[in-house]
Design a protein around this motif. Structure first.
Motif, PDB file in Angstrom:
ATOM      1  N   PRO A  17       0.738  -1.221  -0.111  1.00 14.83           N
ATOM      2  CA  PRO A  17      -0.019  -0.216   0.130  1.00 14.83           C
ATOM      3  C   PRO A  17       0.813   1.429  -0.064  1.00 14.83           C
ATOM      4  O   PRO A  17       1.974   1.026   0.526  1.00 14.83           O
ATOM      5  N   CYS A  18       0.110   2.291  -0.769  1.00 12.31           N
ATOM      6  CA  CYS A  18       1.190   3.516  -0.612  1.00 12.31           C
ATOM      7  C   CYS A  18       1.139   4.292   0.760  1.00 12.31           C
ATOM      8  O   CYS A  18       2.269   4.865   0.998  1.00 12.31           O
ATOM      9  N   MET A  19       0.284   3.791   1.775  1.00  7.20           N
ATOM     10  CA  MET A  19       0.316   4.412   3.083  1.00  7.20           C
ATOM     11  C   MET A  19       0.155   3.216   4.034  1.00  7.20           C
ATOM     12  O   MET A  19      -0.595   2.473   3.880  1.00  7.20           O
ATOM     13  N   GLU A  20       0.825   3.382   5.194  1.00  5.01           N
ATOM     14  CA  GLU A  20       0.885   2.416   6.405  1.00  5.01           C
ATOM     15  C   GLU A  20       0.445   3.519   7.497  1.00  5.01           C
ATOM     16  O   GLU A  20       1.011   4.506   7.308  1.00  5.01           O
ATOM     17  N   THR A  21      -0.677   3.009   8.170  1.00  5.33           N
ATOM     18  CA  THR A  21      -0.771   4.011   9.342  1.00  5.33           C
ATOM     19  C   THR A  21      -0.532   3.230  10.908  1.00  5.33           C
ATOM     20  O   THR A  21      -0.587   2.120  10.680  1.00  5.33           O
ATOM     21  N   ALA A  22      -0.599   4.024  11.828  1.00  6.11           N
ATOM     22  CA  ALA A  22      -0.563   3.325  13.091  1.00  6.11           C
ATOM     23  C   ALA A  22      -1.199   4.259  13.982  1.00  6.11           C
ATOM     24  O   ALA A  22      -1.316   5.690  13.765  1.00  6.11           O
ATOM     25  N   THR A  23      -1.912   3.951  15.145  1.00 10.04           N
ATOM     26  CA  THR A  23      -2.607   4.791  16.110  1.00 10.04           C
ATOM     27  C   THR A  23      -1.736   5.751  16.886  1.00 10.04           C
ATOM     28  O   THR A  23      -2.383   6.937  17.121  1.00 10.04           O
ATOM     29  N   GLN A  24      -0.421   5.380  16.897  1.00 11.94           N
ATOM     30  CA  GLN A  24       0.388   6.147  17.745  1.00 11.94           C
ATOM     31  C   GLN A  24       1.594   5.919  16.990  1.00 11.94           C
ATOM     32  O   GLN A  24       2.454   4.942  16.858  1.00 11.94           O
ATOM     33  N   THR A  25       2.105   7.296  16.134  1.00  7.92           N
ATOM     34  CA  THR A  25       3.316   7.241  15.822  1.00  7.92           C
ATOM     35  C   THR A  25       4.272   8.508  15.861  1.00  7.92           C
ATOM     36  O   THR A  25       3.591   9.574  15.893  1.00  7.92           O
ATOM     37  N   ASN A  26       5.525   8.548  16.087  1.00  6.67           N
ATOM     38  CA  ASN A  26       6.214   9.833  16.367  1.00  6.67           C
ATOM     39  C   ASN A  26       6.712  10.511  14.927  1.00  6.67           C
ATOM     40  O   ASN A  26       7.236  11.624  15.122  1.00  6.67           O
ATOM     41  N   THR A  27       6.957   9.638  14.149  1.00 14.16           N
ATOM     42  CA  THR A  27       7.552  10.095  12.663  1.00 14.16           C
ATOM     43  C   THR A  27       6.815   9.388  11.470  1.00 14.16           C
ATOM     44  O   THR A  27       5.832   8.489  11.796  1.00 14.16           O
ATOM     45  N   ILE A  28       7.035  10.072  10.435  1.00 14.53           N
ATOM     46  CA  ILE A  28       6.717   9.520   9.114  1.00 14.53           C
ATOM     47  C   ILE A  28       7.796   9.102   8.322  1.00 14.53           C
ATOM     48  O   ILE A  28       8.768  10.048   8.289  1.00 14.53           O
ATOM     49  N   VAL A  29       7.625   8.114   7.861  1.00 15.09           N
ATOM     50  CA  VAL A  29       8.769   7.942   6.895  1.00 15.09           C
ATOM     51  C   VAL A  29       8.261   8.007   5.414  1.00 15.09           C
ATOM     52  O   VAL A  29       7.349   7.335   5.048  1.00 15.09           O
ATOM     53  N   VAL A  30       9.146   8.435   4.562  1.00 11.65           N
ATOM     54  CA  VAL A  30       8.726   8.829   3.129  1.00 11.65           C
ATOM     55  C   VAL A  30       9.721   8.260   2.252  1.00 11.65           C
ATOM     56  O   VAL A  30      10.723   8.439   2.494  1.00 11.65           O
ATOM     57  N   TYR A  31       9.180   7.485   1.287  1.00  9.26           N
ATOM     58  CA  TYR A  31       9.861   6.656   0.395  1.00  9.26           C
ATOM     59  C   TYR A  31       9.752   7.596  -0.921  1.00  9.26           C
ATOM     60  O   TYR A  31       8.781   6.834  -1.619  1.00  9.26           O
ATOM     61  N   PRO A  32      10.221   8.421  -1.556  1.00  9.40           N
ATOM     62  CA  PRO A  32      10.067   8.854  -2.747  1.00  9.40           C
ATOM     63  C   PRO A  32      10.467   7.984  -4.066  1.00  9.40           C
ATOM     64  O   PRO A  32       9.900   8.148  -5.090  1.00  9.40           O
ATOM     65  N   SER A  33      11.378   7.021  -3.818  1.00  5.95           N
ATOM     66  CA  SER A  33      11.886   5.992  -4.657  1.00  5.95           C
ATOM     67  C   SER A  33      12.309   4.893  -3.815  1.00  5.95           C
ATOM     68  O   SER A  33      12.693   4.938  -2.787  1.00  5.95           O
ATOM     69  N   ALA A  34      12.577   3.781  -4.618  1.00  4.17           N
ATOM     70  CA  ALA A  34      12.976   2.615  -4.138  1.00  4.17           C
ATOM     71  C   ALA A  34      14.416   2.907  -3.197  1.00  4.17           C
ATOM     72  O   ALA A  34      14.773   2.252  -2.535  1.00  4.17           O
ATOM     73  N   ASP A  35      15.195   3.698  -3.775  1.00  4.25           N
ATOM     74  CA  ASP A  35      16.582   3.911  -3.161  1.00  4.25           C
ATOM     75  C   ASP A  35      16.657   5.197  -2.327  1.00  4.25           C
ATOM     76  O   ASP A  35      17.688   5.563  -2.057  1.00  4.25           O
ATOM     77  N   GLU A  36      15.602   6.058  -1.990  1.00  6.07           N
ATOM     78  CA  GLU A  36      15.600   7.068  -1.328  1.00  6.07           C
ATOM     79  C   GLU A  36      14.531   7.074  -0.100  1.00  6.07           C
ATOM     80  O   GLU A  36      13.338   6.808  -0.170  1.00  6.07           O
ATOM     81  N   SER A  37      14.943   7.441   0.967  1.00  7.01           N
ATOM     82  CA  SER A  37      14.097   7.756   2.247  1.00  7.01           C
ATOM     83  C   SER A  37      14.442   8.715   3.094  1.00  7.01           C
ATOM     84  O   SER A  37      15.386   9.083   3.131  1.00  7.01           O
ATOM     85  N   TRP A  38      12.957   9.111   3.703  1.00  9.78           N
ATOM     86  CA  TRP A  38      13.276  10.272   4.498  1.00  9.78           C
ATOM     87  C   TRP A  38      12.470   9.930   5.819  1.00  9.78           C
ATOM     88  O   TRP A  38      11.213   9.471   5.691  1.00  9.78           O
ATOM     89  N   VAL A  39      12.990  10.691   7.011  1.00  8.56           N
ATOM     90  CA  VAL A  39      12.399  10.384   8.260  1.00  8.56           C
ATOM     91  C   VAL A  39      11.771  11.827   8.598  1.00  8.56           C
ATOM     92  O   VAL A  39      12.910  12.331   8.961  1.00  8.56           O
ATOM     93  N   PHE A  40      10.536  12.070   8.980  1.00  9.60           N
ATOM     94  CA  PHE A  40      10.281  13.403   9.538  1.00  9.60           C
ATOM     95  C   PHE A  40       9.467  13.129  10.951  1.00  9.60           C
ATOM     96  O   PHE A  40       8.374  12.426  10.958  1.00  9.60           O
TER      97      PHE A  40
END
Length: 114
Positions: A17-40
């Motif tokens: 899925p393009c989005m995974e959720t949790a009831t409590q999370t401190n961060t969002i991990v974003v994957y613009p591509s298969a070889d790049e990721s960001w944590v906010f």
């Protein structure tokens, strides 16, 4: 999505899925591509704006621009700080999704406007 649902979807040849959720999370991990990721950290979240097929999220020093279809459900989860993972869906998987499913086709991370 539970681990069992992820396993069943993978065995059925469906994309993650393009989005995974949790009831409590401190961060969002974003994957613009298969070889790049960001944590906010959600603590650095400023605002979000949904316009047609584009969702803009601003964090203290970065802007995340999400493009796709049916992004209303993503926006709703962003409003509640429940998005844990956000990723693009490969173009060849799009026909396998339901018309009502959200589909993120591109994510761009850039410096926030000051």
């Amino acid at each position: 999505m539970s681990l069992r649902e992820q396993f069943d979807a993978k065995n059925a040849g469906l994309p993650p899925p393009c989005m995974e959720t949790a009831t409590q999370t401190n961060t969002i991990v974003v994957y613009p591509s298969a070889d790049e990721s960001w944590v906010f950290p959600w603590a650095r979240f400023g605002c979000a704006n949904l316009r047609a097929d584009e969702l803009n999220m601003t964090f203290s020093d970065r802007e995340v621009v999400v493009r796709g279809r049916n992004l209303e459900r993503v926006f709703q989860q962003v409003r509640e700080f429940h998005v844990e993972i956000l990723r693009t869906v490969d173009q060849h998987f799009l026909p396998l999704l339901q018309d009502s499913d959200p589909a993120v086709t591109s994510i761009e991370v850039r410096a926030a406007k000051t």
